[in-house]
Design a protein around this motif. Structure first.
Motif, PDB file in Angstrom:
ATOM      1  N   ILE A  58      32.932  -8.950   8.070  1.00 30.04           N
ATOM      2  CA  ILE A  58      33.463  -9.295   6.749  1.00 30.04           C
ATOM      3  C   ILE A  58      34.702 -10.175   6.893  1.00 30.04           C
ATOM      4  O   ILE A  58      35.398 -10.112   7.909  1.00 30.04           O
ATOM      5  N   VAL A  59      34.929 -11.003   5.893  1.00 29.74           N
ATOM      6  CA  VAL A  59      36.163 -11.801   5.844  1.00 29.74           C
ATOM      7  C   VAL A  59      36.814 -11.574   4.486  1.00 29.74           C
ATOM      8  O   VAL A  59      36.120 -11.307   3.505  1.00 29.74           O
ATOM      9  N   MET A  60      38.146 -11.653   4.456  1.00 29.23           N
ATOM     10  CA  MET A  60      38.840 -11.509   3.180  1.00 29.23           C
ATOM     11  C   MET A  60      40.150 -12.285   3.192  1.00 29.23           C
ATOM     12  O   MET A  60      40.676 -12.606   4.254  1.00 29.23           O
ATOM     13  N   ASP A  61      40.634 -12.542   1.993  1.00 27.74           N
ATOM     14  CA  ASP A  61      41.999 -13.024   1.805  1.00 27.74           C
ATOM     15  C   ASP A  61      42.402 -12.629   0.393  1.00 27.74           C
ATOM     16  O   ASP A  61      41.978 -13.266  -0.571  1.00 27.74           O
ATOM     17  N   CYS A  62      43.183 -11.554   0.293  1.00 25.21           N
ATOM     18  CA  CYS A  62      43.531 -10.999  -1.022  1.00 25.21           C
ATOM     19  C   CYS A  62      44.797 -11.619  -1.591  1.00 25.21           C
ATOM     20  O   CYS A  62      45.255 -11.212  -2.660  1.00 25.21           O
ATOM     21  N   ALA A  63      45.395 -12.588  -0.888  1.00 29.46           N
ATOM     22  CA  ALA A  63      46.581 -13.278  -1.407  1.00 29.46           C
ATOM     23  C   ALA A  63      46.116 -14.340  -2.385  1.00 29.46           C
ATOM     24  O   ALA A  63      45.860 -15.483  -2.014  1.00 29.46           O
ATOM     25  N   LYS A  64      45.943 -13.928  -3.641  1.00 30.78           N
ATOM     26  CA  LYS A  64      45.370 -14.875  -4.598  1.00 30.78           C
ATOM     27  C   LYS A  64      46.373 -15.352  -5.636  1.00 30.78           C
ATOM     28  O   LYS A  64      46.075 -16.232  -6.408  1.00 30.78           O
ATOM     29  N   LYS A  65      47.581 -14.732  -5.615  1.00 29.17           N
ATOM     30  CA  LYS A  65      48.588 -15.183  -6.584  1.00 29.17           C
ATOM     31  C   LYS A  65      49.148 -16.528  -6.152  1.00 29.17           C
ATOM     32  O   LYS A  65      49.237 -16.814  -4.964  1.00 29.17           O
ATOM     33  N   GLU A  66      49.539 -17.314  -7.146  1.00 24.88           N
ATOM     34  CA  GLU A  66      50.061 -18.642  -6.867  1.00 24.88           C
ATOM     35  C   GLU A  66      51.313 -18.547  -5.989  1.00 24.88           C
ATOM     36  O   GLU A  66      52.173 -17.703  -6.212  1.00 24.88           O
ATOM     37  N   GLY A  67      51.394 -19.393  -4.981  1.00 22.50           N
ATOM     38  CA  GLY A  67      52.566 -19.425  -4.122  1.00 22.50           C
ATOM     39  C   GLY A  67      52.553 -18.390  -3.007  1.00 22.50           C
ATOM     40  O   GLY A  67      53.435 -18.402  -2.140  1.00 22.50           O
TER      41      GLY A  67
END
Ligand code: NI
Length: 174
Positions: A58-67
């Motif tokens: 699996i791959v993820m990147d939960c940093a979805k907020k701007e900046g």
């Protein structure tokens, strides 16, 4: 390379994926393609079966907020070794079920063990969004979708809409 995402309903999304036996160049390339496909979609998580590969990756990147700094995580053979009694609720979606969302209740904290692409073993506790995301992606490795947590009426409604969406997409691609 961006790979096509398998859309629900599809038999491949209902199967249990197999353990990764060794970290090969092909696996590293697969993880790279999955990350690119996920960012392109865009989404915050992707499991190998969603691009038709029935392996536990699996791959993820939960940093979805701007900046926010990117926070890519790649997990080979992830397993949940403990989960909390405390629950949290998130509105979940899935790249295999586009444009459908539902509030799903899951354990708030999970302890996860996995191997990275260097073959290094990890064990870490996650909470909140990351915890939900990891549980959602590991479900994919076990042939489970977030709509499987819904009642049969809601699930069937979404499945029927997805069948229609896929038929229309097929016609559009011709
Ligand atoms: Ni999903």
């Amino acid at each position: 390379m961006i790979r096509p995402i398998v859309l629900h309903p599809d038999a491949r999304l209902k199967k249990k994926s197999v353990q990764v036996e060794s970290i090969t160049d092909a696996l590293i390339k697969l993880a790279d393609d999955m990350m690119e496909t996920m960012y392109d979609a865009p989404g915050i998580g992707l499991a190998a079966p969603q691009i038709g590969v029935l392996e536990r990756l699996i791959v993820m990147d939960c940093a979805k907020k701007e900046g926010e700094e990117p926070d890519p995580i790649i997990m080979v053979n992830p397993i949940i070794t403990a989960s909390s009694a405390e629950k949290s609720v998130y509105e979940e979606g899935c790249l295999s079920i586009p444009e459908h969302f539902a509030e799903i209740t899951r354990p708030e904290f999970v302890q996860v063990e996995w191997v990275d692409l260097d073959g290094k073993q990890h064990s870490e506790e996650f909470n909140r969004l990351k915890s939900t995301c990891i549980q959602h992606e590991i479900d994919h490795l076990n042939g489970k979708l977030f709509i499987d947590y819904l009642g049969p009426m809601k699930r069937q409604l979404i499945t029927r809409k997805m069948q229609k969406f896929k038929r229309e997409k097929l016609r559009g691609d011709e």
